[in-house]
Design a protein around this motif. Structure first.
Motif, mmCIF file in Angstrom:
data_model
loop_
_atom_site.group_PDB
_atom_site.id
_atom_site.type_symbol
_atom_site.label_atom_id
_atom_site.label_comp_id
_atom_site.label_asym_id
_atom_site.label_seq_id
_atom_site.Cartn_x
_atom_site.Cartn_y
_atom_site.Cartn_z
ATOM 1 N N PRO A 73 0.826 -1.209 0.000
ATOM 2 C CA PRO A 73 0.000 0.000 0.000
ATOM 3 C C PRO A 73 0.865 1.267 0.000
ATOM 4 O O PRO A 73 1.987 1.255 0.491
ATOM 5 N N VAL A 74 0.319 2.325 -0.577
ATOM 6 C CA VAL A 74 0.966 3.632 -0.520
ATOM 7 C C VAL A 74 0.340 4.381 0.646
ATOM 8 O O VAL A 74 -0.877 4.516 0.716
ATOM 9 N N VAL A 75 1.155 4.824 1.564
ATOM 10 C CA VAL A 75 0.646 5.564 2.719
ATOM 11 C C VAL A 75 1.320 6.926 2.755
ATOM 12 O O VAL A 75 2.543 7.018 2.800
ATOM 13 N N GLY A 76 0.490 7.954 2.730
ATOM 14 C CA GLY A 76 1.019 9.321 2.759
ATOM 15 C C GLY A 76 1.954 9.616 1.595
ATOM 16 O O GLY A 76 2.940 10.332 1.753
ATOM 17 N N GLY A 77 1.667 8.995 0.441
ATOM 18 C CA GLY A 77 2.491 9.239 -0.737
ATOM 19 C C GLY A 77 3.793 8.448 -0.754
ATOM 20 O O GLY A 77 4.636 8.635 -1.623
ATOM 21 N N ILE A 78 3.945 7.557 0.242
ATOM 22 C CA ILE A 78 5.190 6.782 0.351
ATOM 23 C C ILE A 78 4.921 5.305 0.049
ATOM 24 O O ILE A 78 3.945 4.731 0.548
ATOM 25 N N CYS A 79 5.773 4.723 -0.769
ATOM 26 C CA CYS A 79 5.699 3.288 -1.032
ATOM 27 C C CYS A 79 6.128 2.562 0.238
ATOM 28 O O CYS A 79 7.224 2.796 0.735
ATOM 29 N N THR A 80 5.262 1.687 0.770
ATOM 30 C CA THR A 80 5.593 1.040 2.043
ATOM 31 C C THR A 80 6.536 -0.148 1.858
ATOM 32 O O THR A 80 6.855 -0.828 2.815
ATOM 33 N N ASN A 81 6.972 -0.378 0.641
ATOM 34 C CA ASN A 81 7.987 -1.423 0.448
ATOM 35 C C ASN A 81 9.396 -0.836 0.496
ATOM 36 O O ASN A 81 10.257 -1.349 1.182
ATOM 37 N N LEU A 86 6.613 8.731 -3.666
ATOM 38 C CA LEU A 86 6.267 8.529 -5.069
ATOM 39 C C LEU A 86 6.160 9.892 -5.755
ATOM 40 O O LEU A 86 5.863 10.888 -5.109
ATOM 41 N N PRO A 87 6.421 9.912 -7.055
ATOM 42 C CA PRO A 87 6.329 11.190 -7.777
ATOM 43 C C PRO A 87 4.942 11.823 -7.618
ATOM 44 O O PRO A 87 3.937 11.107 -7.588
ATOM 45 N N VAL A 91 0.973 10.481 -7.250
ATOM 46 C CA VAL A 91 0.238 10.642 -5.995
ATOM 47 C C VAL A 91 -1.027 11.478 -6.174
ATOM 48 O O VAL A 91 -2.038 11.246 -5.523
ATOM 49 N N THR A 92 -0.962 12.462 -7.079
ATOM 50 C CA THR A 92 -2.093 13.376 -7.205
ATOM 51 C C THR A 92 -3.090 12.954 -8.285
ATOM 52 O O THR A 92 -4.096 13.603 -8.480
ATOM 53 N N ARG A 93 -2.810 11.874 -8.974
ATOM 54 C CA ARG A 93 -3.723 11.496 -10.051
ATOM 55 C C ARG A 93 -5.098 11.109 -9.494
ATOM 56 O O ARG A 93 -5.204 10.496 -8.435
ATOM 57 N N PRO A 94 -6.132 11.486 -10.195
ATOM 58 C CA PRO A 94 -7.472 11.258 -9.660
ATOM 59 C C PRO A 94 -7.956 9.808 -9.818
ATOM 60 O O PRO A 94 -8.879 9.391 -9.131
ATOM 61 N N ASP A 95 -7.331 9.060 -10.700
ATOM 62 C CA ASP A 95 -7.842 7.707 -10.966
ATOM 63 C C ASP A 95 -7.039 6.622 -10.234
ATOM 64 O O ASP A 95 -6.723 5.589 -10.786
ATOM 65 N N ASN A 105 10.501 3.089 -8.130
ATOM 66 C CA ASN A 105 11.797 2.772 -7.524
ATOM 67 C C ASN A 105 12.025 1.261 -7.372
ATOM 68 O O ASN A 105 12.984 0.723 -7.898
ATOM 69 N N CYS A 106 11.121 0.571 -6.668
ATOM 70 C CA CYS A 106 11.355 -0.848 -6.396
ATOM 71 C C CYS A 106 10.569 -1.761 -7.345
ATOM 72 O O CYS A 106 10.823 -2.960 -7.409
ATOM 73 N N GLY A 107 9.598 -1.208 -8.057
ATOM 74 C CA GLY A 107 8.862 -1.994 -9.054
ATOM 75 C C GLY A 107 7.704 -2.811 -8.502
ATOM 76 O O GLY A 107 7.044 -3.535 -9.238
ATOM 77 N N ILE A 108 7.448 -2.695 -7.201
ATOM 78 C CA ILE A 108 6.362 -3.467 -6.607
ATOM 79 C C ILE A 108 5.003 -2.897 -7.042
ATOM 80 O O ILE A 108 4.908 -1.712 -7.374
ATOM 81 N N TYR A 109 3.992 -3.759 -7.082
ATOM 82 C CA TYR A 109 2.645 -3.265 -7.361
ATOM 83 C C TYR A 109 2.178 -2.434 -6.178
ATOM 84 O O TYR A 109 2.403 -2.820 -5.023
ATOM 85 N N VAL A 110 1.591 -1.289 -6.468
ATOM 86 C CA VAL A 110 1.130 -0.433 -5.379
ATOM 87 C C VAL A 110 -0.363 -0.150 -5.490
ATOM 88 O O VAL A 110 -0.936 -0.209 -6.571
ATOM 89 N N TYR A 111 -0.962 0.131 -4.342
ATOM 90 C CA TYR A 111 -2.356 0.563 -4.319
ATOM 91 C C TYR A 111 -2.514 1.588 -3.213
ATOM 92 O O TYR A 111 -1.698 1.663 -2.300
ATOM 93 N N TRP A 112 -3.575 2.367 -3.331
ATOM 94 C CA TRP A 112 -3.811 3.436 -2.358
ATOM 95 C C TRP A 112 -4.856 3.009 -1.349
ATOM 96 O O TRP A 112 -5.891 2.470 -1.722
ATOM 97 N N THR A 113 -4.564 3.261 -0.079
ATOM 98 C CA THR A 113 -5.552 2.968 0.954
ATOM 99 C C THR A 113 -6.378 4.231 1.165
ATOM 100 O O THR A 113 -5.907 5.330 0.902
ATOM 101 N N LYS A 114 -7.608 4.031 1.654
ATOM 102 C CA LYS A 114 -8.470 5.194 1.832
ATOM 103 C C LYS A 114 -8.055 6.004 3.057
ATOM 104 O O LYS A 114 -7.560 5.468 3.996
#
Ligand code: ZN
Length: 114
Positions: A73-81, A86-87, A91-95, A105-114
């Motif tokens: 998960p991405v938390v606060g704009g940071i990749c937790t791996n 993140l750029p 981070v600001t993209r609406p979709d 950076n690390c290539g891991i799949y990321v998702y955003w938590t609410k």
């Protein structure tokens, strides 16, 4: 949410559960009495994995081998791996979560938590 992303998140959860169930602490808690949760989880994992496109599953497995997990998960704009910011464009993209993204950076799949 992207349906593939949804499956990847589920797969990540199952892998974390398998890891927990295999840990000695878990066994000490006596939660594994008469059933074998690992077998059940592995079956569930297979079901989940079979729904993913082969190239995505392949990449996930590769990431898992390298980092111990394939999605973070991405938390606060940071990749937790890898803990980089993140750029802003990402981070600001609406979709968010509407399509599969990877950490630049690390290539891991990321998702955003609410
Ligand atoms: Zn990363």
């Amino acid at each position: 949410m992207d349906p593939i992303l949804e499956i990847l998140i589920a797969l990540g959860d199952i892998d974390a559960m398998i890891r927990d169930a295999e840990s000695p602490e878990y066994k000490e808690l006596g939660l594994t009495e008469d059933e074998d949760p690992i077998e059940k989880l592995k079956k569930l994992r297979e079901e989940c994995a079979s729904k993913l496109p082969p190239n995505i599953l392949k990449r996930y497995e590769k990431l898992k081998k390298k980092y111990g997990r394939g999605i973070a998960p991405v938390v606060g704009g940071i990749c937790t791996n890898c803990f980089i910011h993140l750029p802003t464009s990402l981070v600001t993209r609406p979709d968010k979560n509407k399509k599969l993204e990877t950490c630049p950076n690390c290539g891991i799949y990321v998702y955003w938590t609410k």
